[in-house]
Design an enzyme around this catalytic site. Structure first.
Site, short mmCIF file in Angstrom:
data_model
loop_
_atom_site.label_atom_id
_atom_site.label_comp_id
_atom_site.label_asym_id
_atom_site.label_seq_id
_atom_site.Cartn_x
_atom_site.Cartn_y
_atom_site.Cartn_z
N CYS A 182 6.11 -0.33 -18.70
CA CYS A 182 6.32 -1.36 -17.70
C CYS A 182 7.76 -1.39 -17.21
CB CYS A 182 5.91 -2.73 -18.24
SG CYS A 182 6.70 -3.17 -19.79
N HIS A 223 7.11 -7.26 -21.56
CA HIS A 223 6.55 -6.82 -20.28
C HIS A 223 7.54 -7.13 -19.16
CE1 HIS A 223 3.74 -5.75 -17.18
NE2 HIS A 223 3.90 -6.94 -16.61
N ASN A 255 4.08 -6.74 -9.74
CA ASN A 255 3.70 -6.59 -11.15
C ASN A 255 2.80 -5.37 -11.30
OD1 ASN A 255 2.86 -6.90 -13.82
ND2 ASN A 255 2.75 -9.12 -13.66
#
Length: 352
Positions: free
Chosen positions: A14, A119, A134
């Protein structure tokens, strides 16, 4: 939104997706970020060695895993910060009291990096509109100017750390295009997990149907459909029979009011083709007996103004004087007589 670069989640990379979505291109790979992490680890080791390579703290540091990366692909805020320094960008903690005292409207910023439980994801302004990039989403999510402050406040309540990206971001096609036009989003993108679960459910349902068809060679499905049709027809016939019985009973009651006492059309209004309610029947029955009593009072004693015959039934005879029977007996006799009349008519029709 096809011009917007949006790198979707792969493994635990991520941090890589966050940086590339921020810069709008494939600027960093796991190898490059790992190199930055190893460099940070070496700098920390050298600082710890200054206290002595034989010290307890140094030996403990060497035994601990790296705090800047792990085997899953996670990278620390230090790695992200050092990667952005290559482009002349720096991170400022949005939650910090120092930044909050500046009272800068989030709309006047250009981008944010958000982190919660290892994250990372980017919120960036492209053209004149804000987008949530995202990597866990199936695509960019449009965020209105009025909702941006609420969105960031919600992230803070959920425990996110938010960083403001300061500096000039590299030029990108999406930013240039969205300077001229504004986009609209009819459907919000779903989380990748939700979409995958939905696709998996559809595949499972399709496989189950195919296996069922192969096992039964199609006959099982046809048999079930045929059974459903038979049940529907049976229920329909029962409903029709019930409606016929109710219709016969209503006709019998109407005949009892019209023909049971052989009244003339002037005595009782015709109700052919009309369904009377129980209240209407009760009122007409009362009117009938009131008229009978009035006629008895007007006629001389022992003589009726309209002589009547006395039809008989299998159960009892209806007398020539309606006053000799109770209202309930009169109605019961009339109904019985009418039902026999209807039954005889049916028999006659069948013989024809």
């Amino acid at each position: 939104m096809e011009s917007i670069f949006h790198e979707k989640q792969e493994g635990s990379l991520c941090a890589q997706h966050c940086l590339n979505n921020l810069l709008q291109g494939e600027y960093f790979s796991p190898v490059e970020l790992s190199s930055i992490a190893h460099q940070l680890d070496e700098e920390e080791r050298m600082r710890m060695a200054e206290g002595g390579v034989t010290s307890e703290d140094y030996r403990t540091f060497l035994q601990q895993p790296s705090g800047n990366m792990d085997d899953s692909g996670f990278f620390s805020i230090q790695v992200i910060s050092n990667a952005l320094k290559v482009w002349g960008l720096e991170l400022i903690l949005f939650n910090s009291p120092e930044y909050q005292r500046l009272r800068i409207d989030p709309i006047n910023e250009r981008s944010f990096i958000c982190n919660y439980k290892e994250h990372w994801f980017t919120v960036r302004k492209l053209g004149k509109q804000w987008f949530n990039l995202n990597s866990l989403l199936t695509g960019p999510e449009l965020i209105s100017d009025t909702y941006l402050a609420l969105f960031l406040a919600q992230l803070q309540q959920e425990g996110y750390s938010i960083f403001v990206v300061k500096g000039d971001l590299p030029d990108c096609e999406a930013d240039q295009l969205l300077q001229m036009i504004r986009v609209q989003q009819m459907h919000r993108p779903k989380l990748i997990g939700e979409e995958l679960a939905q696709v998996k459910d559809q595949r499972v349902q399709t496989m189950d149907l195919e296996q069922s068809l192969e096992a039964n060679d199609g006959s099982g499905v046809l048999d079930e459909e045929e059974e459903d049709l038979q049940r529907a027809l049976a229920l329909s016939r029962q409903q029709i029979d019930m409606e016929d019985e109710e219709a016969d009973l209503r006709r019998a009651i109407q005949l009892s009011m019209q023909g049971g006492s052989r009244n003339t059309p002037q005595d009782v209004p015709q109700t052919s083709g009309t369904q009377l309610t129980s209240e209407e029947l009760r009122k007409r029955r009362e009117a009938y007996f009131e008229k009978q009593q009035q006629q008895q009072q007007q006629d001389p004693p022992g003589q009726l103004s309209h002589p009547r015959e006395a039809p008989t039934t299998s159960s009892r005879a209806v007398g020539s004087d309606a006053g000799d029977m109770s209202e309930e007996d009169m109605l019961q006799a009339a109904v019985t007589m009418s039902l026999e009349t209807v039954r005889n008519n049916f028999i006659t029709e069948e013989k024809k």
